[in-house]
Design an enzyme around this catalytic site. Structure first.
Site, PDB file in Angstrom:
ATOM      1  N   GLY A 109       0.813  -1.214   0.000  1.00 41.86           N
ATOM      2  CA  GLY A 109       0.000   0.000   0.000  1.00 41.86           C
ATOM      3  C   GLY A 109       0.844   1.261   0.000  1.00 41.86           C
ATOM      4  N   HIS A 131       4.432   1.484  -7.962  1.00 38.96           N
ATOM      5  CA  HIS A 131       3.473   0.378  -7.853  1.00 38.96           C
ATOM      6  C   HIS A 131       2.531   0.381  -9.063  1.00 38.96           C
ATOM      7  CE1 HIS A 131       4.070   1.456  -3.434  1.00 38.96           C
ATOM      8  NE2 HIS A 131       4.399   0.183  -3.447  1.00 38.96           N
TER       9      HIS A 131
HETATM   10  P1  AMP Z   1       6.096  -2.397  -1.544  1.00 40.32           P
HETATM   11  O1  AMP Z   1       4.718  -1.844  -1.409  1.00 40.32           O
HETATM   12  O2  AMP Z   1       7.169  -1.427  -1.135  1.00 40.32           O
HETATM   13  O3  AMP Z   1       6.243  -3.752  -0.914  1.00 40.32           O
HETATM   14  O4  AMP Z   1       6.328  -2.620  -3.101  1.00 40.32           O
HETATM   15  C1  AMP Z   1       5.460  -3.407  -3.859  1.00 40.32           C
HETATM   16  C2  AMP Z   1       6.068  -3.647  -5.214  1.00 40.32           C
HETATM   17  O5  AMP Z   1       6.279  -2.405  -5.874  1.00 40.32           O
HETATM   18  C3  AMP Z   1       7.433  -4.349  -5.147  1.00 40.32           C
HETATM   19  O6  AMP Z   1       7.527  -5.289  -6.203  1.00 40.32           O
HETATM   20  C4  AMP Z   1       8.386  -3.195  -5.344  1.00 40.32           C
HETATM   21  O7  AMP Z   1       9.640  -3.585  -5.894  1.00 40.32           O
HETATM   22  C5  AMP Z   1       7.614  -2.353  -6.332  1.00 40.32           C
HETATM   23  N1  AMP Z   1       8.116  -0.977  -6.342  1.00 40.32           N
HETATM   24  C6  AMP Z   1       8.297  -0.163  -5.278  1.00 40.32           C
HETATM   25  N2  AMP Z   1       8.838   1.016  -5.676  1.00 40.32           N
HETATM   26  C7  AMP Z   1       8.984   0.934  -7.016  1.00 40.32           C
HETATM   27  C8  AMP Z   1       9.502   1.818  -8.016  1.00 40.32           C
HETATM   28  N3  AMP Z   1       9.956   3.028  -7.715  1.00 40.32           N
HETATM   29  N4  AMP Z   1       9.488   1.394  -9.312  1.00 40.32           N
HETATM   30  C9  AMP Z   1       9.029   0.158  -9.637  1.00 40.32           C
HETATM   31  N5  AMP Z   1       8.545  -0.720  -8.739  1.00 40.32           N
HETATM   32  C10 AMP Z   1       8.521  -0.337  -7.446  1.00 40.32           C
END
Ligand code: AMP
Length: 289
Positions: free
Chosen positions: A29, A35
């Site tokens: 989230g 995301h």
């Molecule tokens: P998180 O909510 O931080 O667990 O991230 C969920 C997904 O979004 C994971 O696969 C992350 O690697 C991806 N994600 C987070 N930040 C970025 C970004 N700046 N660019 C691409 N994917 C991202």
């Protein structure tokens, strides 16, 4: 939006009956364009797009920010609706960990990908990747997607999931999404909003220094000297550097030179104004030279 595994299974079965390719984007989230770029990718490639929002207690250390991790649920739901997500899975704690009140102590099963989990972020975040991979496997079982989308921003996490899927022969394809950045180069992250205005101005230097280091090594300067200079520059800008290393993409082991046949990436983690920032950048492709 669905909140139970049972409702989720009903959506899955309806999708399957219609012959849908099912895509899945797991998140914690506090969504941003990083995301949402994964959601867009899933939308392009799949018929039924499922996104989960769950702040996973298993992957937070006792001193970390589990309680204060942002949870702007209404905003997240409307962002996902605007990007045409078919199903948002927003389970409660007890839906995921029934009967377990003290999750960290009570959850009996732990999954581990040790070869990739102890270096880089694993050094300072003990147990983080075991918690991440345990919960991710549980969610992959609940969601049962054909394709699942993970960001290169968290490259170590992505490699661990790819390894889990390959080793356990899970019937799912892991798709990599490129890191989404702010216009000034800062990699998007849910924690960026914790940066003070002054730190926000300095923060893009993390990527800039990695890019400069990439150019310098490719032009033949010795890797250890380039990394040392990059670390020094970040320190002088106010970053507390946790690591700044060059690793094989596949095994995440550190490399002393770019001479091998494997793809190499620079990885950095640094605190700025108390906020932990992560970034990575590819230096060479596999089989170069
Ligand atoms: P998180 O909510 O931080 O667990 O991230 C969920 C997904 O979004 C994971 O696969 C992350 O690697 C991806 N994600 C987070 N930040 C970025 C970004 N700046 N660019 C691409 N994917 C991202």
């Amino acid at each position: 939006m669905v909140t139970t595994a049972r409702e989720l299974a009903a959506e899955w079965e309806a999708g399957r009956r219609a012959g849908a390719v099912i895509g899945y984007v797991p998140t914690m989230g506090a969504l941003h364009e990083g995301h949402l770029s994964l959601v867009d990718l899933a939308r392009e490639e799949c018929d039924l797009v499922i996104c989960s929002i769950f702040v996973n207690p298993l992957q937070f250390g006792l001193e970390e920010d589990f309680e204060s991790y942002p949870r702007p649920v209404e905003r997240d739901l409307s962002l996902l609706r605007a990007r045409d997500t078919d199903v948002t899975f927003l389970p409660s704690w007890t839906e995921i960990f029934p009967g377990r009140e003290r999750v960290l102590q009570d959850f009996g099963t732990h999954v581990s990908v040790p070869r990739l989990s102890h270096q880089l972020c694993g050094r300072s975040r003990e147990g983080h990747f075991d918690g991440m991979v345990t919960e991710s496997l549980l969610f992959l079982h609940l969601v049962r997607p054909d394709r699942t989308y993970w960001g290169e921003k968290d490259f170590q996490q992505l490699r661990i999931i790819e390894t889990l899927v390959r080793d356990m022969r899970l019937p799912v394809t892991v798709v990599r999404g490129a890191t989404k950045r702010e216009e000034d180069g800062l990699a998007m992250s849910s924690r960026n909003k914790n940066l003070s205005p002054e730190a926000r101005v300095v923060s893009p230097n993390l990527q800039r220094v990695l890019k400069d280091a990439r150019i310098r090594t490719l032009s033949g300067e010795p890797l250890p000297a380039v990394l040392a200079a990059a670390r020094e520059e970040l320190t002088s800008l106010g970053f507390a550097v946790e690591y700044l290393v060059a690793c094989e993409e596949e095994s995440l082991t550190e490399v002393p030179t770019l001479d091998g046949p494997v793809a190499v990436r620079l990885f950095a983690a640094a605190r700025l104004d108390g906020v932990r920032l992560l970034d990575n950048i590819r230096v060479t492709e596999a089989n170069h030279g």
